[in-house]
Each structure stands twice: as structure tokens, then as C-alpha cells.
Design an enzyme around this catalytic site. Structure first.
Site, PDB file in Angstrom:
ATOM      1  N   HIS A  39     -33.656 -34.050   7.651  1.00 17.13           N
ATOM      2  CA  HIS A  39     -32.730 -33.668   5.994  1.00 17.13           C
ATOM      3  C   HIS A  39     -32.619 -33.052   6.289  1.00 17.13           C
ATOM      4  O   HIS A  39     -33.688 -31.926   6.036  1.00 17.13           O
ATOM      5  CB  HIS A  39     -33.319 -34.850   5.670  1.00 17.13           C
ATOM      6  N   SER A  54     -26.060 -33.637   1.185  1.00 15.90           N
ATOM      7  CA  SER A  54     -27.183 -33.924   0.290  1.00 15.90           C
ATOM      8  C   SER A  54     -26.213 -35.459  -0.791  1.00 15.90           C
ATOM      9  O   SER A  54     -25.759 -35.118  -1.160  1.00 15.90           O
ATOM     10  CB  SER A  54     -29.081 -33.895  -0.172  1.00 15.90           C
ATOM     11  N   GLU A  96     -32.604 -38.584   9.284  1.00 21.56           N
ATOM     12  CA  GLU A  96     -32.300 -38.314   8.403  1.00 21.56           C
ATOM     13  C   GLU A  96     -33.559 -39.419   7.268  1.00 21.56           C
ATOM     14  O   GLU A  96     -34.176 -38.648   6.064  1.00 21.56           O
ATOM     15  CB  GLU A  96     -31.361 -38.589   7.818  1.00 21.56           C
TER      16      GLU A  96
END
Length: 553
Positions: A475, A239, A365
Site C-alpha cells: 500500500h 488511500s 494492499e
């Protein structure tokens, strides 16, 4: 084989006894002896300062190296995390229990302090200063707003490397973080990413990235004391941590300065961002809230106000999980020092470290970041949202074309391949698809397309946990794979050692090229890995890439 709970307890007790039989490990840094912790098959040194505390007059300054270690100390517990907001995920009231079990909780209890710049080193118990083992540096994610190196168990990675006979030294670090403002939806602020013309003139932008770079320099100087080889370093992140890795690849004209030789990125790539002065209105807001308005040197005033006053001002602002969600742009910006241009323009210019890299995303995501926008239910409301928060300089026709590429049809939305299911609101799956592509999928594909033929690249797509209602392969779901010591961890540690993720026991992973854009897909079910082509949503993602290049945030 799965172990029963009593068996796990006995195994843990045995490992504790084995570790207790070993003396506490030590390492020599300059003239100091640093004492760590013996833990089963690994040694851990935790909370080692890698820079001078960024407090007092060093607040909002570039990280300053420690001249030398001349006093022995214990490194047996993680250091405090860097200052950050407590962030709560906006959770719809009717989510299934199975989904709730998987939701991340960023509102973990942490001990925070400005004096937070520390590294952690975990090495095989058999490592010595002459071992020259490869090194992996972990950069945690959290939207540049929250997180800590202490939340990831690096011993899992070291043990996986030991099991595969590719022993590795693991390093993690804390770095200064940021928050965002409703005064300027596209600004970066706070301890790690203050943004304004004053910051640009002083050359102190992107301090969180500068902290990471300083930690890498520390590794170059000291990692041999723990058995690591400073010439065999891979940087790895997820991330915001993966975005950081990508930005380290494009800074300094693409010259890694010998700090790393490879990169591994999960859900993050060099992203399109604009100038640091775009954060001016929030800087002015912060100056006013802290009583610094009217001072001739407002930046110096911000260094001098109390920690509590500054944190109180920061806590008045929204965060990553607020209504604007990923559009808050909690990302580094072009400061003229660390980033001399939009990172994607740097990629186009060839300002990229010529090293092998792995990059990939989760399939869905955008789902977690779309809970806060459930009140958007019509096309007109969505168009207004995109215009206001994402592309304020774009024409109405541009926004309408974007909506064509991301239609309301729930069968085309995210979580993908779930038909009409998981539609929390009339626009939920559509917004989730857009957000997942604009921040994650499009920048990843752009980087691969530009670097194909220049360096060895591999790419993946995690489609595991697809059956989790509403969020699908969400995610950070891939972190359950890699830090769980599963197949992605195997690919990672082999890549760290051999600059190639392949090895016996796993599906052969071909490189990504423009002629054959191969993705290693991680799947649920009896077939757990498969090679697929990186061609999904080709027209939509290409349009998105051109749009963000034209209108960087």
C-alpha cells in the site's frame, strides 16, 4: 540517464540561482496581495487560509468561508497540520533490511494546530491570471488519522506537466482528521469525524470531508488568480484521500456542483459504511474523559474544553496500526447531510457524479496492515477476529464461508505470486489478502462494475516492487511512481488536461468495461507496462462485496 551526486548538487544550485533571479510571485485575492516563492520553473503559494480557523465555538462546526482577503500577506511556508496522533508502524523484529528501507514512517515530526485549514497552490512560473490552465486538487491519505499536504511535493507534478506540454496548476489542502477508539471499534472521533447522535442532530458530521469541499469552493473562487481554470478541475487522492474523492462523487445526489469535472483515485473508492450513531460509545468516552459528562449540551462542552485536554483524551486510544488494523473503520459515516446512505448503496442508486474517472490499487494492499495480527495463528483465532472486528452481526456459517474464499494456503496469499515465501506467521498472507480486498480491491471493482457504460473509466494495478520481501507491492508503493515523476505521473497529468490518460511514449490504456475489464499493470523488469484483465479472485471478491453491503461497518 542517472545523474551523479555532484551533478545533482550542481543542478540544484543552478535551479536555485535561476529562481533567485526572478522576483517573488504575487497573486491578488480580493483586495489583498499574496506573495509566494519562486522555485525553479514553478511558483508556489503555501499556507493560504481557505476557511476561518475551526477553533473556539467553531470547533466541531462546518467550515466557515473567509468573507474576503483585505490584508496582504506572505504565503511562503506550509501551514500547520491538523491535530493528529503520532502513529507508529508495528514492525516485526526479523524483517529484512530491504523491507525496512521501504516501510512508511507515519510518525514524522509535524507542527499541528487547530488553525490548520490552508491550501497550497503550485503553478508554472509562466502562468498568468489569464492562462486558464487545468487544475488538479490533491487530497492526501493517512487513514483519516494522520497526514499533511506538506508531505507531498506538488512541484514534481507541475514540472511533469510542463515537460509533457500540458501545463497544470496543483492545489493541495489540509483537512480535519480523526482517530478511533477501543471502546467502539467501529467509531470515528476527534476533530474531523466526531460520531454520535448529538453530532447527527447538529448536522456536523464528516467535517473532514466538508473541509475538503470548502477548499474546492475556494478553488472555484480564486484559482484564476494563479492561472487556473475553475471549469477544468480534477480531484485526485490516495488511500483515505482517494476514498474522499469517491465520497465527493456520491454526495449531493451525485451533483458535483461544478466543483470538479474528473476524478483520479489511487487505493481508495466509495466504501461501505454505516450510520454515524455507531460511534456513540466513543463519543460518550470522550465526553467522560474531558469532564463534559453531566452537561446538558455535551457537544458545546467539547467545543469549550482546552485543546490540550481534548488531545490528551484522543491520545489514549489505539490507531490504524493497532491490533484491529483496518477494522477500526477510520472512515466517514452516514450522517444524513454529506452522506445520506451507505456510499455503496448510493452507487447502486446511481447517485454518482457522471464524470470520467481513473481508479486503481497496488497488488498487495493488505500486507502493511497485517503486521499487528501476527499472533493470529489458527483458523479458530482468525474466525474469532473476523467475527469480532469485521462482521459482528454475521453468522458463524458466513464467517466460515469467507475463510473458504481466503484459504490458509500461503501460495494464494499476499504478497501474491510469491509461492510459500513471505509467510511471517501461519495466517499472515491470508489476513493480508483479506484486508487488501475488503478495503481496496472489492470496493474498486464494485464501483467499476456499477458505472461501466455510464461514464468513461480507466483502471490500473501497480505490481512494482513485488520483490520487496514480506510486503511486495505494498500500500502506497505507487506513490513512488507518481510523485517520482514517472509513467503514472504522465498518465495523470494528461488525464487532468484531456480527460484521457493516453498519450505518446506510454502503452495505450484502454477503458475498463464489464465486457473487457482492462487493467493497466505497472510492472518491474524490462516490460514495465502491460494490459491485464480485472478477473483475479473473482468469486472471493464478489462474496466480499455482498458481505460488506449486508454488514457495512
Amino acid at each position: 540517464m542517472l545523474l551523479s551526486q555532484p551533478s545533482l548538487v550542481l543542478l540544484a544550485a543552478y535551479c536555485h540561482l535561476v529562481a533567485a533571479d526572478r522576483a517573488a510571485p504575487t497573486a491578488t485575492l480580493d483586495t489583498a496581495t499574496v506573495t509566494g516563492v519562486a522555485s525553479s520553473s514553478v511558483n508556489e503559494w503555501l499556507g493560504i487560509p481557505f476557511a476561518q480557523p475551526p477553533t473556539g465555538n467553531l470547533r466541531f462546526q462546518l467550515p466557515q468561508p473567509i468573507p474576503s482577503y483585505n490584508t496582504s500577506f506572505s504565503a511562503t511556508t506550509y501551514g500547520p497540520s491538523c491535530p493528529q496522533q503520532n502513529i507508529s508502524l508495528s514492525i516485526p523484529h526479523d524483517l529484512p533490511a530491504e523491507t525496512l528501507d521501504y516501510l512508511p514512517n507515519p510518525s514524522f515530526n509535524i507542527t499541528a494546530s487547530e488553525d490548520c485549514l490552508t491550501v497550497n497552490v503550485i503553478a508554472p512560473a509562466t502562468a498568468t491570471p489569464g492562462s486558464k490552465l487545468p487544475v488538479v486538487i490533491w487530497i492526501f491519505g493517512g487513514g483519516f488519522e494522520f497526514g499533511s499536504a506538506s508531505t507531498s511535493n506538488g512541484s514534481m507534478i507541475v514540472n511533469k506537466a510542463i515537460d509533457l506540454n500540458v501545463p497544470t496548476v496543483y492545489v493541495s489542502m489540509n483537512y480535519r482528521l480523526s482517530t478511533s477508539s477501543d471502546q467502539d471499534l467501529f467509531s470515528l472521533t476527534a476533530f474531523g469525524f466526531l460520531a454520535s447522535k448529538e453530532v447527527k442532530q447538529a448536522g456536523v458530521g464528516n467535517l473532514g470531508l466538508q473541509d475538503q469541499r470548502q477548499a474546492m469552493r475556494w478553488v472555484q473562487k480564486y484559482i484564476s488568480a494563479f492561472g487556473g481554470d475553475r471549469t477544468r478541475v480534477t480531484i485526485w487522492g490516495q488511500s483515505a484521500g482517494a476514498m474522499s474523492v469517491g465520497l465527493h462523487m456520491v454526495t449531493n445526489g451525485g451533483n458535483p456542483e461544478g466543483l470538479f469535472r474528473a476524478a483520479f483515485m489511487e487505493s481508495g473508492s466509495p466504501i461501505p459504511v454505516g450510520d454515524i450513531t455507531n460511534g456513540q460509545s466513543y463519543y460518550d468516552f470522550l465526553v467522560t474523559k474531558t469532564g463534559c459528562a453531566g452537561r446538558s449540551d455535551t457537544l458545546q462542552c467539547l467545543r469549550e474544553v482546552s485543546y490540550g485536554t481534548l488531545v490528551d483524551a484522543i491520545n489514549q486510544i489505539p490507531n490504524l496500526m493497532s491490533y484491529q488494523s483496518l477494522a477500526v473503520a477510520l472512515l466517514p459515516r452516514v450522517d444524513g447531510v454529506f452522506l445520506t446512505a451507505n456510499p455503496q448503496q448510493l452507487v447502486l442508486q446511481g447517485s454518482v457524479a457522471n464524470i470520467p474517472f481513473v481508479t486503481g490499487d497496488c497488488d498487495d494492499e493488505g500486507t502493511l496492515f497485517s503486521f499487528s495480527t501476527l499472533n493470529i495463528t489458527t483458523d479458530a483465532q482468525l474466525a474469532d477476529y473476523l467475527q469480532t472486528y469485521w462482521f459482528p452481526s454475521a453468522s458463524t456459517a458466513t464467517i466460515q464461508q469467507l475463510l473458504v474464499y481466503y484459504p490458509q494456503d500461503p501460495t494464494q496469499g499476499s504478497p501474491y505470486d510469491t509461492g510459500a515465501l513471505n509467510e511471517l506467521s501461519p495466517q499472515f498472507k491470508r489476513i493480508a489478502s483479506f484486508q487488501g480486498d475488503v478495503i481496496f480491491q472489492a470496493p474498486r471493482r464494485f464501483l467499476l462494475q456499477q458505472r461501466s457504460g455510464n461514464q468513461n473509466t480507466w483502471a490500473f494495478l501497480s505490481k512494482r516492487l513485488k520483490s520487496v520481501p514480506v510486503i511486495g507491492s505494498f500500500h502506497s508503493s505507487d506513490m513512488l511512481n507518481v510523485y517520482g515523476g514517472n509513467d503514472m505521473a504522465s498518465y495523470l497529468v494528461r488525464f487532468v488536461t484531456n480527460l484521457d490518460p493516453n498519450g505518446s511514449g506510454d502503452l495505450a490504456w484502454p477503458m475498463w468495461t464489464t465486457h473487457s475489464p482492462n487493467l493497466l499493470a505497472f510492472l518491474d523488469g524490462s516490460v514495465t507496462q502491460q494490459i491485464v484483465q480485472d478477473t483475479y479472485r473473482a468469486d472471493a471478491i464478489a462474496y466480499m462485496t455482498n458481505l460488506t453491503l449486508q454488514y457495512p461497518r
